[in-house]
Design a protein around this motif. Structure first.
Motif, PDB file in Angstrom:
ATOM      1  N   HIS A   1      -1.996 -48.598   6.435  1.00  9.71           N
ATOM      2  CA  HIS A   1      -2.929 -47.540   6.039  1.00  9.71           C
ATOM      3  C   HIS A   1      -3.977 -48.148   5.110  1.00  9.71           C
ATOM      4  O   HIS A   1      -3.830 -48.108   3.878  1.00  9.71           O
ATOM      5  CB  HIS A   1      -2.197 -46.390   5.355  1.00  9.71           C
ATOM      6  N   PRO A   2      -5.034 -48.735   5.683  1.00  8.66           N
ATOM      7  CA  PRO A   2      -6.050 -49.406   4.859  1.00  8.66           C
ATOM      8  C   PRO A   2      -6.679 -48.505   3.806  1.00  8.66           C
ATOM      9  O   PRO A   2      -7.196 -48.992   2.800  1.00  8.66           O
ATOM     10  CB  PRO A   2      -7.094 -49.838   5.904  1.00  8.66           C
ATOM     11  N   GLU A   3      -6.607 -47.183   4.049  1.00  5.83           N
ATOM     12  CA  GLU A   3      -7.212 -46.258   3.081  1.00  5.83           C
ATOM     13  C   GLU A   3      -6.395 -46.180   1.789  1.00  5.83           C
ATOM     14  O   GLU A   3      -6.873 -45.637   0.793  1.00  5.83           O
ATOM     15  CB  GLU A   3      -7.347 -44.859   3.699  1.00  5.83           C
ATOM     16  N   TRP A   4      -5.186 -46.728   1.809  1.00  3.69           N
ATOM     17  CA  TRP A   4      -4.377 -46.743   0.600  1.00  3.69           C
ATOM     18  C   TRP A   4      -4.882 -47.853  -0.318  1.00  3.69           C
ATOM     19  O   TRP A   4      -4.783 -49.038   0.003  1.00  3.69           O
ATOM     20  CB  TRP A   4      -2.917 -47.009   0.966  1.00  3.69           C
ATOM     21  N   SER A   5      -5.342 -47.489  -1.454  1.00  5.25           N
ATOM     22  CA  SER A   5      -5.809 -48.466  -2.433  1.00  5.25           C
ATOM     23  C   SER A   5      -4.643 -48.888  -3.329  1.00  5.25           C
ATOM     24  O   SER A   5      -3.627 -48.193  -3.408  1.00  5.25           O
ATOM     25  CB  SER A   5      -6.907 -47.856  -3.300  1.00  5.25           C
TER      26      SER A   5
ATOM     27  N   ARG B   1      -3.679 -46.119  -5.449  1.00  2.10           N
ATOM     28  CA  ARG B   1      -2.843 -45.079  -4.830  1.00  2.10           C
ATOM     29  C   ARG B   1      -1.368 -45.480  -4.880  1.00  2.10           C
ATOM     30  O   ARG B   1      -0.495 -44.666  -5.203  1.00  2.10           O
ATOM     31  CB  ARG B   1      -3.284 -44.868  -3.374  1.00  2.10           C
TER      32      ARG B   1
ATOM     33  N   GLN C   1      -2.240 -36.078   2.610  1.00  2.00           N
ATOM     34  CA  GLN C   1      -2.408 -36.934   3.782  1.00  2.00           C
ATOM     35  C   GLN C   1      -1.069 -37.565   4.147  1.00  2.00           C
ATOM     36  O   GLN C   1      -0.510 -38.356   3.398  1.00  2.00           O
ATOM     37  CB  GLN C   1      -3.440 -38.040   3.516  1.00  2.00           C
TER      38      GLN C   1
ATOM     39  N   VAL D   1       1.663 -39.937   5.651  1.00  2.00           N
ATOM     40  CA  VAL D   1       1.709 -41.367   5.944  1.00  2.00           C
ATOM     41  C   VAL D   1       3.098 -41.707   6.478  1.00  2.00           C
ATOM     42  O   VAL D   1       4.081 -41.033   6.184  1.00  2.00           O
ATOM     43  CB  VAL D   1       1.419 -42.229   4.697  1.00  2.00           C
TER      44      VAL D   1
END
Length: 531
Positions: A364-368, A371, A526, A528
């Motif tokens: 999940h690249p959107e996970w920084s 996060r 969201q 995951v």
């Protein structure tokens, strides 16, 4: 599957035996008090030979009366301590059958005034990490549930592991994905076409399951093929986000071929090779993957573009799940049982949980990094076993169940529970309300394990009261679409996003608004999971 056929008129001793007429032939069961029981009625033909990795096909018809008083073959699997199976059961590919428990079933010659009143039907999908278990396990005996609620209970046996939930379709046209789900759909079609002969109402079917069986329930809630085959659903501890994409499935398929010592060009030989060899290789694979990649399973439902058009959790969040009432929930201490049995299926150590988090983040690249840090901050004991167990519980079960409930409640009546009750012995053993510990309460079956320690320190009276309430709620839901215990027990309000009211099942049930509020705030809306 072994079967006996009666070509002649039944004798005097046979007259009391319940007989039902199915579309494939008549079946004889046994009576147990007010409940009629049939075991291992075939809903599909044996999936062997060229049909080993093919969708289920209808069984052959038969003449006379088929004896359905004993269990047939259970799905081939590698036996494990976590799923106790009777030693007298045998494995084999003729495993597509179901059991029926019917209250007050009457033969035509033994009819009562209420014989024509169809009763609610509950169809059970057993758990076992998509690779273990059987509908023949004693804990799933539906006798008490049928008698308590005046309902018909159906337990479904289906293909498991490499034969049911390992997607080998990347190896050629001889292999079809999601065979376990296809078996379950075939069983539901059998129920639609035949359950009236057993006193059941085909227009009032509740699909319920636990663990991977509940994962099948949530998957089928989003499958177009399953639409209309059930009218209510109960998902007990569903791993709703444990569904893989085809790319991941292809990687696992290649590894399976390696363990079978087969090059891709000879994959078709899987159709004819000894089943014991497949079970042995699958056993290695099923242990290997969660050890190397904590949190992942080798076998699971797969997005195939047809039966599962996309990830079920996405379908839920898009508002595209079937419009049926739903009960969904988890147990307070899900991961504890996996620690007790040293099972690799769930990560239960700090190191394994950290590896799991890194793998999820990588997908999940959107996970920084921020996060990840925010989520881990909610588990101050993450460096200890207690914190690792909590994280594993929430990632695998608690949050997926909440994400499903949040979405499904937008269009259909939804109720959420959390099972917190544990006997003094289970508390002392640090199991608490572990994974699957609610099962004897739902079915009313205690003492199905050898040397069962549940009541070694007492607690039987309270456990019977908890069980009674759960059975009455499940039956009321199946009958009326509302899980009321009908005995003055705590009112269970529907789940709505604004309050997230949850029934906490314990010595005394209580309704609590958003008991997992902190988890919602850190995990977010969201969903995951592994892809």
């Amino acid at each position: 599957m072994s079967a006996q056929f009666f070509e002649t008129e039944p004798g005097p001793d046979d007259l009391a035996a319940p007989v039902a007429r199915t579309t494939y032939g008549d079946v004889r069961g046994v009576r147990a008090g007010s409940v009629a029981v049939w075991r291992s009625i075939p809903y599909a033909a044996a999936p062997s030979g060229t049909s080993r990795f093919a969708p289920p096909q209808p069984p052959s018809t038969w003449e006379g009366v088929r004896d359905c008083t004993n269990f047939g073959q259970i799905a081939p699997q590698t036996m494990g301590a976590m799923v106790p199976v009777d030693s007298d059961l045998t494995m084999g590919e003729d495993c597509l059958w179901l059991n029926v428990w019917s209250s007050r079933h009457d033969n035509a010659r033994d009819r009562t005034s209420n014989a024509d009143e169809p009763r609610p039907v509950l169809v059970w999908l057993h758990g076992g990490a998509y690779c273990l278990g059987t509908a023949a396990q004693q804990i799933y005996d539906g006798h008490k549930l049928a008698a308590t609620g005046d309902v018909v209970v159906v337990g479904v046996n289906y293909r498991l592991g490499a034969l049911g939930f390992l997607d080998l379709s990347s190896l050629g046209d001889d292999f079809v994905p999601n065979l376990g789900l296809r078996d379950q759909i075939a069983a539901l079609e059998w129920v639609r076409d035949n359950i009236a002969a057993f006193g059941g109402d085909p227009g009032n079917v509740t699909l319920f399951g636990e663990s991977s069986g509940a994962g099948c329930v949530t998957a089928l809630l989003t499958s177009p093929r399953a639409g209309g085959l059930f009218h209510k659903a109960i998902a007990q501890s569903p791993p709703a986000t444990t569904v893989f994409g085809q790319e991941r499935a292809a990687v696992v398929a290649r590894r399976f071929l390696e363990l079978m010592d087969l090059p891709a060009a000879r994959a078709k030989e899987l159709l004819a090779c000894p089943i014991d060899r497949i079970v042995e290789a699958a056993g290695v694979l099923l242990d290997e993957i969660p050890l190397k990649e904590p949190g992942r399973l080798a076998a699971a439902p797969v997005v195939d573009g047809e039966l599962l058009p996309t990830y079920p959790i996405d379908r839920f969040q898009q508002g595209r799940s079937h419009r049926v009432p739903l009960i969904i929930g988890t147990n307070k201490d899900e991961a504890s049982l996996f620690r007790l049995f040293r099972s690799p299926i769930m990560p239960v150590t700090p190191d394994a949980v950290n590896v799991m988090l890194r793998d999820v983040a990588a997908g999940h690249p959107e996970w920084s990094p921020e996060r990840i840090a925010e989520i881990t901050s909610a588990y101050p004991d993450l460096a200890k076993t207690r914190g690792a167990l909590a994280m594993s519980t929430d990632a695998a079960f608690r949050m997926p169940a909440h994400w499903v409930a949040d979405a499904h409640a937008q269009h259909s009546p939804t109720w959420m529970y959390r099972f917190d009750y544990a006997t003094p012995m289970l508390r002392a053993a640090r199991v608490g309300a572990g994974h699957a510990t609610e099962l004897p309460y739902v079915f009313g079956n205690f003492g199905t394990l050898n040397h069962d320690p549940t009541f070694w320190l007492g607690g039987r009276k309270i456990a019977m009261e908890v069980s009674g309430r759960m059975m009455r709620r499940w039956v009321a839901f199946a009958t009326h679409g509302v899980p009321a215990a009908l005995d003055g027990s705590k009112h269970w309000p529907p789940y709505r996003l604004s309050a997230r009211t949850t029934l906490v099942v314990d010595t005394v049930d209580r309704a609590v608004d958003d008991p997992d509020r902190e988890l919602h705030s850190v995990w977010g809306e969201q969903a995951v999971g592994f892809s």
